[in-house]
Structure formats: C-alpha cells, structure tokens
Design a protein around this motif. Structure first.
Motif, mmCIF file in Angstrom:
data_model
loop_
_atom_site.group_PDB
_atom_site.id
_atom_site.type_symbol
_atom_site.label_atom_id
_atom_site.label_comp_id
_atom_site.label_asym_id
_atom_site.label_seq_id
_atom_site.Cartn_x
_atom_site.Cartn_y
_atom_site.Cartn_z
ATOM 1 N N ASP A 12 21.894 26.845 -13.372
ATOM 2 C CA ASP A 12 22.637 25.759 -12.726
ATOM 3 C C ASP A 12 21.859 25.330 -11.482
ATOM 4 O OD1 ASP A 12 24.457 24.253 -11.129
ATOM 5 O OD2 ASP A 12 26.146 25.210 -12.146
ATOM 6 N N ASP A 13 21.375 24.093 -11.478
ATOM 7 C CA ASP A 13 20.542 23.605 -10.379
ATOM 8 C C ASP A 13 21.276 23.502 -9.049
ATOM 9 O OD1 ASP A 13 18.423 23.374 -12.131
ATOM 10 O OD2 ASP A 13 18.750 21.246 -12.507
ATOM 11 N N ARG A 14 22.589 23.592 -9.069
ATOM 12 C CA ARG A 14 23.361 23.477 -7.826
ATOM 13 C C ARG A 14 23.347 24.760 -7.009
ATOM 14 N NH1 ARG A 14 29.139 22.534 -9.780
ATOM 15 N NH2 ARG A 14 28.470 24.302 -11.052
ATOM 16 N N VAL A 15 23.076 25.881 -7.664
ATOM 17 C CA VAL A 15 23.215 27.173 -6.999
ATOM 18 C C VAL A 15 22.050 28.110 -7.298
ATOM 19 C CG1 VAL A 15 25.752 27.083 -6.973
ATOM 20 C CG2 VAL A 15 24.581 28.126 -8.910
ATOM 21 N N SER A 16 21.851 29.052 -6.396
ATOM 22 C CA SER A 16 21.007 30.226 -6.647
ATOM 23 C C SER A 16 21.980 31.396 -6.704
ATOM 24 C CB SER A 16 20.021 30.441 -5.511
ATOM 25 O OG SER A 16 19.100 29.387 -5.457
ATOM 26 N N VAL A 17 21.761 32.318 -7.628
ATOM 27 C CA VAL A 17 22.739 33.389 -7.813
ATOM 28 C C VAL A 17 22.097 34.767 -7.848
ATOM 29 C CG1 VAL A 17 24.482 31.987 -8.981
ATOM 30 C CG2 VAL A 17 22.700 33.075 -10.326
ATOM 31 N N ARG A 18 22.894 35.735 -7.429
ATOM 32 C CA ARG A 18 22.580 37.154 -7.577
ATOM 33 C C ARG A 18 23.883 37.846 -7.941
ATOM 34 N NH1 ARG A 18 19.330 38.890 -2.032
ATOM 35 N NH2 ARG A 18 17.577 37.456 -2.293
ATOM 36 N N SER A 19 23.776 39.032 -8.537
ATOM 37 C CA SER A 19 24.958 39.855 -8.776
ATOM 38 C C SER A 19 24.673 41.277 -8.315
ATOM 39 C CB SER A 19 25.361 39.830 -10.252
ATOM 40 O OG SER A 19 24.392 40.473 -11.063
ATOM 41 N N SER B 162 36.528 29.022 -14.363
ATOM 42 C CA SER B 162 37.733 28.394 -13.810
ATOM 43 C C SER B 162 38.029 28.881 -12.389
ATOM 44 C CB SER B 162 38.941 28.605 -14.725
ATOM 45 O OG SER B 162 39.243 29.965 -14.851
ATOM 46 N N ALA B 163 37.641 30.102 -12.054
ATOM 47 C CA ALA B 163 37.867 30.616 -10.705
ATOM 48 C C ALA B 163 36.762 30.196 -9.733
ATOM 49 C CB ALA B 163 37.970 32.141 -10.747
ATOM 50 N N ALA B 164 35.521 30.167 -10.197
ATOM 51 C CA ALA B 164 34.387 29.905 -9.302
ATOM 52 C C ALA B 164 34.133 28.421 -9.065
ATOM 53 C CB ALA B 164 33.124 30.564 -9.858
ATOM 54 N N GLU B 165 34.335 27.589 -10.067
ATOM 55 C CA GLU B 165 34.003 26.161 -9.941
ATOM 56 C C GLU B 165 34.693 25.454 -8.774
ATOM 57 O OE1 GLU B 165 31.771 23.912 -11.098
ATOM 58 O OE2 GLU B 165 30.806 25.593 -12.093
ATOM 59 N N PRO B 166 36.003 25.634 -8.566
ATOM 60 C CA PRO B 166 36.638 24.936 -7.438
ATOM 61 C C PRO B 166 36.048 25.365 -6.084
ATOM 62 C CG PRO B 166 38.308 25.761 -8.949
ATOM 63 C CD PRO B 166 36.995 26.336 -9.399
ATOM 64 N N ILE B 167 35.713 26.632 -5.955
ATOM 65 C CA ILE B 167 35.119 27.132 -4.707
ATOM 66 C C ILE B 167 33.738 26.523 -4.517
ATOM 67 C CG2 ILE B 167 34.256 29.196 -3.537
ATOM 68 C CD1 ILE B 167 36.511 30.724 -5.184
ATOM 69 N N MET B 168 32.934 26.530 -5.561
ATOM 70 C CA MET B 168 31.588 25.980 -5.461
ATOM 71 C C MET B 168 31.616 24.475 -5.219
ATOM 72 S SD MET B 168 29.052 28.114 -7.842
ATOM 73 C CE MET B 168 29.925 29.039 -9.066
ATOM 74 N N ALA B 169 32.562 23.774 -5.817
ATOM 75 C CA ALA B 169 32.667 22.326 -5.610
ATOM 76 C C ALA B 169 32.907 22.018 -4.138
ATOM 77 C CB ALA B 169 33.782 21.750 -6.480
ATOM 78 N N ILE B 170 33.771 22.769 -3.508
ATOM 79 C CA ILE B 170 34.044 22.572 -2.076
ATOM 80 C C ILE B 170 32.791 22.860 -1.258
ATOM 81 C CG2 ILE B 170 35.318 23.491 -0.096
ATOM 82 C CD1 ILE B 170 37.686 23.914 -2.121
ATOM 83 N N LEU B 171 32.132 23.963 -1.540
ATOM 84 C CA LEU B 171 30.920 24.327 -0.789
ATOM 85 C C LEU B 171 29.807 23.304 -0.988
ATOM 86 C CD1 LEU B 171 30.891 28.138 -1.524
ATOM 87 C CD2 LEU B 171 31.393 27.052 0.661
ATOM 88 N N LEU B 172 29.645 22.813 -2.196
ATOM 89 C CA LEU B 172 28.608 21.822 -2.467
ATOM 90 C C LEU B 172 28.930 20.506 -1.771
ATOM 91 C CD1 LEU B 172 28.046 22.776 -6.162
ATOM 92 C CD2 LEU B 172 26.295 22.878 -4.374
ATOM 93 N N ASP B 173 30.191 20.140 -1.734
ATOM 94 C CA ASP B 173 30.598 18.928 -1.033
ATOM 95 C C ASP B 173 30.318 19.073 0.465
ATOM 96 O OD1 ASP B 173 31.886 16.303 -0.909
ATOM 97 O OD2 ASP B 173 33.478 17.375 0.165
ATOM 98 N N GLU B 174 30.629 20.239 1.021
ATOM 99 C CA GLU B 174 30.365 20.485 2.438
ATOM 100 C C GLU B 174 28.875 20.444 2.736
ATOM 101 O OE1 GLU B 174 32.263 24.217 3.252
ATOM 102 O OE2 GLU B 174 34.253 23.306 3.346
ATOM 103 N N SER B 175 28.060 20.964 1.825
ATOM 104 C CA SER B 175 26.612 20.980 2.068
ATOM 105 C C SER B 175 26.040 19.557 2.065
ATOM 106 C CB SER B 175 25.890 21.856 1.040
ATOM 107 O OG SER B 175 25.824 21.226 -0.213
ATOM 108 N N LYS B 176 26.687 18.642 1.360
ATOM 109 C CA LYS B 176 26.242 17.245 1.374
ATOM 110 C C LYS B 176 26.576 16.584 2.707
ATOM 111 C CE LYS B 176 27.039 16.645 -3.524
ATOM 112 N NZ LYS B 176 27.978 16.088 -4.480
ATOM 113 N N ARG B 177 27.739 16.939 3.260
ATOM 114 C CA ARG B 177 28.160 16.338 4.513
ATOM 115 C C ARG B 177 27.407 16.894 5.705
ATOM 116 N NH1 ARG B 177 33.843 17.456 5.255
ATOM 117 N NH2 ARG B 177 33.780 18.850 3.501
ATOM 118 N N PHE B 178 26.935 18.134 5.577
ATOM 119 C CA PHE B 178 26.214 18.781 6.674
ATOM 120 C C PHE B 178 24.852 19.240 6.179
ATOM 121 C CE2 PHE B 178 30.786 19.558 7.293
ATOM 122 C CZ PHE B 178 30.951 18.901 8.499
#
Length: 121
Positions: free
Chosen positions: A27-34, A102-118
């Motif tokens: 997913d090009d929107r995020v970098s991930v680790r587990s 379904s649990a992660a997408e809403p959180i990531m959407a908010i963070l990605l939106d914030e990263s665009k504004r800042f």
C-alpha cells in the motif's frame, strides 16, 4: 505525499500483526512493520520500532498496556489505537483480513488526511 509509518502489534507476532503487515505491505500510503509484545515473539517490539512509527495499532488493549509499561518514555505521546481483534485466527485468515481492514482503515484515513494538511517541513 508522505507515507504514514504504521506499527502493528500483537502478542507473538505470529498471526495477527504479520497478517496486517502483509495486507498493507504494498500500500503506497503507508510503510508497515509488525512486532509482538511477548519475549517469545517472532519479532519482539523494541524502542526503535516505537520511535519509527507515526502510529501504533495494537490488536488488544493488553498490548497497549504492555507497550506503555515496557516503554513508558517512548510510548507516552505516541498515538496508539486498539483494534479489538481477538487471537482467534491464523495467518491471512479471510475473516482476520476483513477485521483488520475494517478496524485500521478509518484510523489510517484520518492520519493520511492530517498528513496532507500538515506537510513535512
């Protein structure tokens, strides 16, 4: 666009968090680790993982509590969200994939939106 660094955490880093990492790896929107919180985890969480992450997504509240107990300084101001996904699934189980999305997408959407504004300086 800046990507968001997302750390997924479960207990043993065996099924849930590696599934989340696999889902979002391309997913090009995020970098991930587990990582896992248990001493016997495949990859145990370290302070450097917390420092790397923009956000930590844990599977259960016990993982959030363990991170805060083991890394109080590093995790104190780090955004952390509990996905409420029980340890009932195997790696890449279809139901687990759907629960993570379904649990992660809403959180990531908010963070990605914030990263665009800042944007980064």
């Amino acid at each position: 666009m800046k990507t968001i660094d997302v750390l997924f955490v479960c207990s043993k880093n065996q099924w849930r968090s590696p599934t989340a990492e696999a889902i979002y790896r391309r997913d090009d929107r995020v970098s991930v680790r587990s990582r896992g919180t248990a001493k016997t985890a495949v990859q145990t969480i370290r302070a450097s993982d917390i420092a790397w992450a923009n956000v930590i997504l844990v599977m259960e509240d016990k993982h959030r509590q363990r991170i805060l107990a083991d890394f109080p300084g590093e995790a104190k101001f780090k955004p952390m969200h509990v996905l409420d996904i029980p340890d009932d699934y195997r790696f890449m189980d279809d139901e687990l994939v759907e629960l993570i999305r379904s649990a992660a997408e809403p959180i990531m959407a908010i963070l990605l939106d914030e990263s665009k504004r800042f944007p980064p300086r």
